[in-house]
Design an enzyme around this catalytic site. Structure first.
Site, short mmCIF file in Angstrom:
data_model
loop_
_atom_site.label_atom_id
_atom_site.label_comp_id
_atom_site.label_asym_id
_atom_site.label_seq_id
_atom_site.Cartn_x
_atom_site.Cartn_y
_atom_site.Cartn_z
N HIS A 1 -7.50 6.83 0.07
CA HIS A 1 -6.38 6.06 -0.01
C HIS A 1 -6.31 4.92 0.77
O HIS A 1 -5.53 4.05 0.37
CB HIS A 1 -5.35 7.19 0.62
CG HIS A 1 -3.97 6.82 0.22
ND1 HIS A 1 -3.26 6.18 -0.64
CD2 HIS A 1 -2.80 6.84 1.22
CE1 HIS A 1 -2.24 5.97 -0.74
NE2 HIS A 1 -1.52 6.31 0.48
N ALA B 1 3.82 -0.17 -1.85
CA ALA B 1 3.71 -0.59 -3.22
C ALA B 1 4.93 0.06 -3.92
O ALA B 1 5.21 -0.80 -4.92
CB ALA B 1 2.34 0.20 -3.79
N HIS C 1 0.72 -1.13 0.12
CA HIS C 1 0.01 0.21 0.12
C HIS C 1 0.68 1.42 -0.08
O HIS C 1 1.83 1.15 0.82
CB HIS C 1 -1.02 -0.17 1.30
CG HIS C 1 -1.57 1.11 1.36
ND1 HIS C 1 -1.29 2.13 2.54
CD2 HIS C 1 -2.58 1.75 0.59
CE1 HIS C 1 -2.47 3.25 2.36
NE2 HIS C 1 -2.95 3.26 1.34
N SER C 2 0.73 2.14 -0.97
CA SER C 2 1.35 3.49 -0.91
C SER C 2 2.82 3.30 -0.94
O SER C 2 3.14 2.84 -2.07
CB SER C 2 0.82 4.33 0.08
OG SER C 2 0.94 5.62 0.24
N MET C 3 3.25 3.69 -0.18
CA MET C 3 4.92 3.49 -0.02
C MET C 3 5.36 2.01 -0.28
O MET C 3 6.43 1.71 -0.85
CB MET C 3 5.40 4.01 1.34
CG MET C 3 7.16 3.93 1.37
SD MET C 3 7.76 4.46 3.03
CE MET C 3 7.22 2.80 3.98
#
Length: 325
Positions: A294, A115, A111-113
């Site tokens: 998000h 990813a 997720h996010s960073m």
């Protein structure tokens, strides 16, 4: 066979003295046909998967899911004061955890960073990553921002280093005060219920006497290393990011929240153009657009878990869900 819907927590000791906290769910290693390593976002922790994983397990009892806290986050150790946190070093953390779990091959979910890091891992050890699932993140990290040159960025990081080294973690007088501060910074990204889940692994209760002598009161503070909030010393170039994407051999699922990271990118137009170009370098990818913010995987896991299961089923035909959605 033993099966766990609630996570069990454990600390892994790395070769360099660092310690990484993990949360584990599901089938035992020897019984699992699908092994997933979950990577959280910046300043989050492994609890970001707490609502999603039980839904995955309810439909597939052959999944083993392990979520790690990156060094400097959650319940993992912090780096020494003289060091910094670099994106490429996160690859070493991920592979070290996989090795300690005795996983020769595995699925990455980030997720996010997380990813961005998962993408670089998949390009570094393509023979070990079976599938890559990106939860409202980009395929690869941000490249060098054009507005600040590499020398200027390094100079800025050096100037702020003394402040970060000597910075004390802020102690809040109550959990409610900390929670309100957290929601002021994150209200557009996740719900209060999701914030409560993340904070379970992201804060600690401390004696105020540790910070202010003469008082025996209790306080609350965030666990993450304050150095994480400093200037990023080094970015990859876009060409370097692309070189990792070109090496990814596994199927890739990109789950994009309509009100998520892509919408609130610091440079939405340019950022989207770069990401669309990056996706052209992914040999086998699928995009799933979903309503949500998000942290949609944590806020509303029912919106994404079905797609994740079907994606996993396609890649692991021998792993049959117990119950179809």
């Amino acid at each position: 066979m033993p099966f766990h819907f609630q996570p069990t927590e454990k600390i892994l000791d790395l070769y360099d003295g660092q310690r990484i906290a993990i949360r584990s769910w599901g089938a035992r290693n020897e019984d699992a046909t699908v092994r997933i390593l979950g990577l959280h976002g910046w300043l989050d922790n492994g609890a970001t998967f707490d609502t999603l994983v039980p839904l995955l397990l309810a439909s597939n009892n052959k999944i083993r899911f392990v979520a790690m806290d990156f060094i400097g986050h959650g319940k993992s150790s912090h780096k020494s004061a003289s060091t910094s946190y670099l994106m490429v070093e996160r690859v070493l953390e991920v592979v070290a955890v996989a090795d300690l779990l005795h996983w020769d091959s595995f699925v990455l979910m980030g997720h996010s960073m997380g990813a961005a890091i998962a993408t670089i891992v998949a390009g570094t050890v393509p023979d070990r990553v079976q599938s890559l699932i990106i939860l409202d993140g980009f395929p690869g990290p941000y490249a060098f921002p054009p507005r600040i040159s590499p020398p200027e960025r390094l100079e800025k990081a050096l100037k702020e280093k003394p402040r970060l080294i000597n910075r004390q973690r802020r102690v809040y007088p109550s959990y409610q005060a900390l929670f309100e501060r957290y929601m002021q910074q994150n209200s557009r990204n996740l719900s209060p219920e999701s914030a409560t889940i993340l904070l379970k692994g992201g804060i600690e209760e401390v004696d105020v006497t540790d910070v202010e002598k003469g008082s025996g009161d209790k306080g609350f503070c965030f666990r993450h290393d304050p150095k994480l909030t400093g200037t990023v010393i080094m970015y990859m170039t876009e060409e370097q990011v692309i070189s990792f994407l070109d090496r990814i051999a596994c199927p890739v699922l990109l789950i994009i929240a309509k009100a998520g990271l892509w919408r609130f990118s610091r440079d939405p137009a340019g950022g989207k153009a770069d990401m669309e170009n990056r996706m052209r370098h992914l040999k086998n990818h699928e995009v799933f657009l979903v309503e949500g913010r998000h942290h949609v995987h944590l806020d509303s896991p029912e919106r994404v878990h079905g797609k994740i299961l079907s994606f996993l089923d396609a890649g692991f035909p021998g792993s049959t869900p117990v119950a179809k959605l």
